[in-house]
Design a protein around this motif. Structure first.
Motif, PDB file in Angstrom:
ATOM      1  N   GLU A  36      48.029 -29.721 -25.525  1.00 46.47           N
ATOM      2  CA  GLU A  36      46.792 -30.476 -25.634  1.00 46.47           C
ATOM      3  C   GLU A  36      46.469 -31.192 -24.325  1.00 46.47           C
ATOM      4  O   GLU A  36      47.351 -31.784 -23.694  1.00 46.47           O
ATOM      5  CB  GLU A  36      46.946 -31.491 -26.765  1.00 46.47           C
ATOM      6  N   VAL A  39      40.016 -34.420 -22.621  1.00 44.87           N
ATOM      7  CA  VAL A  39      38.739 -34.125 -21.976  1.00 44.87           C
ATOM      8  C   VAL A  39      38.118 -35.440 -21.522  1.00 44.87           C
ATOM      9  O   VAL A  39      38.012 -36.397 -22.296  1.00 44.87           O
ATOM     10  CB  VAL A  39      37.791 -33.386 -22.941  1.00 44.87           C
ATOM     11  N   SER A  81      36.276 -27.315 -17.189  1.00 46.62           N
ATOM     12  CA  SER A  81      36.629 -27.209 -18.606  1.00 46.62           C
ATOM     13  C   SER A  81      37.187 -28.497 -19.193  1.00 46.62           C
ATOM     14  O   SER A  81      37.158 -28.701 -20.413  1.00 46.62           O
ATOM     15  CB  SER A  81      37.635 -26.075 -18.813  1.00 46.62           C
ATOM     16  N   THR A  82      37.667 -29.411 -18.353  1.00 43.49           N
ATOM     17  CA  THR A  82      38.227 -30.670 -18.845  1.00 43.49           C
ATOM     18  C   THR A  82      37.396 -31.885 -18.483  1.00 43.49           C
ATOM     19  O   THR A  82      37.743 -32.999 -18.874  1.00 43.49           O
ATOM     20  CB  THR A  82      39.661 -30.880 -18.303  1.00 43.49           C
ATOM     21  N   THR A 283      35.073 -21.559 -26.814  1.00 41.57           N
ATOM     22  CA  THR A 283      34.176 -21.010 -25.795  1.00 41.57           C
ATOM     23  C   THR A 283      33.898 -19.531 -26.110  1.00 41.57           C
ATOM     24  O   THR A 283      34.651 -18.877 -26.837  1.00 41.57           O
ATOM     25  CB  THR A 283      34.789 -21.134 -24.395  1.00 41.57           C
ATOM     26  N   VAL A 288      39.193 -21.157 -24.423  1.00 46.20           N
ATOM     27  CA  VAL A 288      39.404 -22.599 -24.577  1.00 46.20           C
ATOM     28  C   VAL A 288      38.959 -23.030 -25.969  1.00 46.20           C
ATOM     29  O   VAL A 288      37.898 -22.608 -26.447  1.00 46.20           O
ATOM     30  CB  VAL A 288      38.624 -23.402 -23.516  1.00 46.20           C
ATOM     31  N   TYR A 290      38.177 -26.557 -28.186  1.00 45.78           N
ATOM     32  CA  TYR A 290      37.955 -28.008 -28.159  1.00 45.78           C
ATOM     33  C   TYR A 290      37.999 -28.525 -29.600  1.00 45.78           C
ATOM     34  O   TYR A 290      37.631 -27.818 -30.537  1.00 45.78           O
ATOM     35  CB  TYR A 290      36.586 -28.346 -27.559  1.00 45.78           C
ATOM     36  N   TYR A 291      38.405 -29.767 -29.770  1.00 43.51           N
ATOM     37  CA  TYR A 291      38.331 -30.450 -31.057  1.00 43.51           C
ATOM     38  C   TYR A 291      38.441 -31.947 -30.793  1.00 43.51           C
ATOM     39  O   TYR A 291      38.663 -32.361 -29.650  1.00 43.51           O
ATOM     40  CB  TYR A 291      39.425 -29.974 -32.025  1.00 43.51           C
ATOM     41  N   MET A 303      41.257 -30.546 -25.567  1.00 43.33           N
ATOM     42  CA  MET A 303      41.129 -29.089 -25.474  1.00 43.33           C
ATOM     43  C   MET A 303      42.497 -28.459 -25.273  1.00 43.33           C
ATOM     44  O   MET A 303      43.485 -29.134 -24.937  1.00 43.33           O
ATOM     45  CB  MET A 303      40.183 -28.699 -24.336  1.00 43.33           C
ATOM     46  N   ARG A 304      42.553 -27.160 -25.486  1.00 44.44           N
ATOM     47  CA  ARG A 304      43.749 -26.361 -25.208  1.00 44.44           C
ATOM     48  C   ARG A 304      43.314 -25.013 -24.649  1.00 44.44           C
ATOM     49  O   ARG A 304      42.260 -24.478 -25.053  1.00 44.44           O
ATOM     50  CB  ARG A 304      44.583 -26.111 -26.473  1.00 44.44           C
ATOM     51  N   ASN A 305      44.105 -24.463 -23.744  1.00 44.43           N
ATOM     52  CA  ASN A 305      43.854 -23.133 -23.195  1.00 44.43           C
ATOM     53  C   ASN A 305      44.561 -22.077 -24.038  1.00 44.43           C
ATOM     54  O   ASN A 305      45.690 -22.286 -24.505  1.00 44.43           O
ATOM     55  CB  ASN A 305      44.350 -23.046 -21.757  1.00 44.43           C
TER      56      ASN A 305
END
Length: 307
Positions: A36, A39, A81-82, A283, A288, A290-291, A303-305
């Motif tokens: 995790e 962001v 992205s972050t 995305t 990616v 997000y939550y 976010m997580r990759n």
């Protein structure tokens, strides 16, 4: 019957049985994600919940605290992205008079914007709204009609997820009764097909498509469908009194093609209510997720990759 015809029939029958057996026993391949990452929304000083990343990746939509009193939609623009830059309210979507709720953003690739609103509820029971998004402004606002609405007081479209092409709406019916339930009393996820920009009708096979997901023992919400329509993400928790030990789970179910039913779900991440996690969004390239997550004093987006 000719011997060659009999042999051919037997061969085709064996092939058919073998194919069906493989389909039944095929193990789903689930996505996995890394650790995790916080962001940063530069300039934001309040809660951020229910994120949605736009199809082009340039906008991050979210609402503030989801209390149903003064809940509004906002947006930020992407730096990477972050990191995003907070812009402000999403023009056109938010009510003025309290109490009110405008939340849960969705956007397809054609600029059709959807959100949940308590406008004139319960006088008008269709509480999913549609408009046209362009550069931070939503215009041409109207209610979304169709037989996916329960049209019963107490039932709401709590959450929803629009497919990238805008043709399919994954809706979340939820029944609320504050005298007898904490949060939703019961929920159900379904899928509807677009008739026009303001009408969707439930697919005849909606129940079978989601037969491995809907379970009367759980409360479900925040459905989000991947750009290829093969991965369905959502949040769930066990039905009943919400306590400090209640576990909230972000799940995914998968399928091999868009005609299949979704698989049994896999729990991707889970937290108790003190670190509550909810509302996944992916995305378009599926790299990616997000939550939002609860912190000691607020809610933030993380976010997580994808691995």
């Amino acid at each position: 019957m000719n011997k060659n015809i009999i042999l051919t029939f037997i061969f085709l029958l064996i092939i058919s049985c073998s194919k069906n057996s493989n389909d039944i026993n095929q193990t789903p391949i689930y996505p996995s994600f890394g650790s995790e990452i916080d962001v940063n929304i530069v300039g934001l000083t309040f809660d951020a919940m229910e994120p949605f990343i736009s199809p082009d990746g340039n906008y991050l939509f979210f609402n503030n605290i989801n209390d149903g009193v003064n809940t509004k939609l906002y947006y930020a623009t992407k730096l990477n992205s972050t990191t995003f830059t907070f812009v402000g309210e999403l023009t056109g979507t938010n009510q003025i008079a309290t109490p009110h709720l405008d939340a849960v953003a969705d956007l397809d690739s054609n600029g059709n914007f959807y959100w949940t609103s308590t406008r004139n509820y319960p006088t008008e029971l269709d509480n999913l709204f549609h408009g046209t998004f362009n550069s931070g402004i939503v215009t041409n606002i109207d209610r979304v009609h169709g037989d996916f609405n329960m049209n019963i007081a107490g039932w709401l479209i709590m959450d929803h997820g629009i497919s990238l092409d805008g043709e399919y709406l994954y809706f979340n019916n939820a029944r609320f009764d504050s005298q007898n339930c904490q949060g939703p009393c019961e929920t159900n996820i379904g899928v509807a097909k677009k008739v026009n920009s303001t009408t969707f009708n439930k697919l005849p096979n909606s129940e079978s498509i989601l037969q491995n997901i809907n379970n009367v023992n759980y409360i479900y919400y925040a459905p989000s469908i991947s750009s290829d329509n093969l991965e369905l993400y959502y949040t769930r928790y066990l039905k009943g009194e919400i306590t400090a030990n209640t576990v909230f789970e972000i799940c995914v179910a998968v399928r091999n093609n868009t005609l299949d039913s979704f698989s049994d779900p896999k729990v991707l991440f889970s937290e108790t209510i003190s670190n509550l996690i909810e509302a996944p969004t992916l995305t378009v390239d599926k790299k990616v997720i997000y939550y939002h997550k609860k912190t000691a004093n607020s809610h933030k987006i993380v976010m997580r990759n994808r691995i």
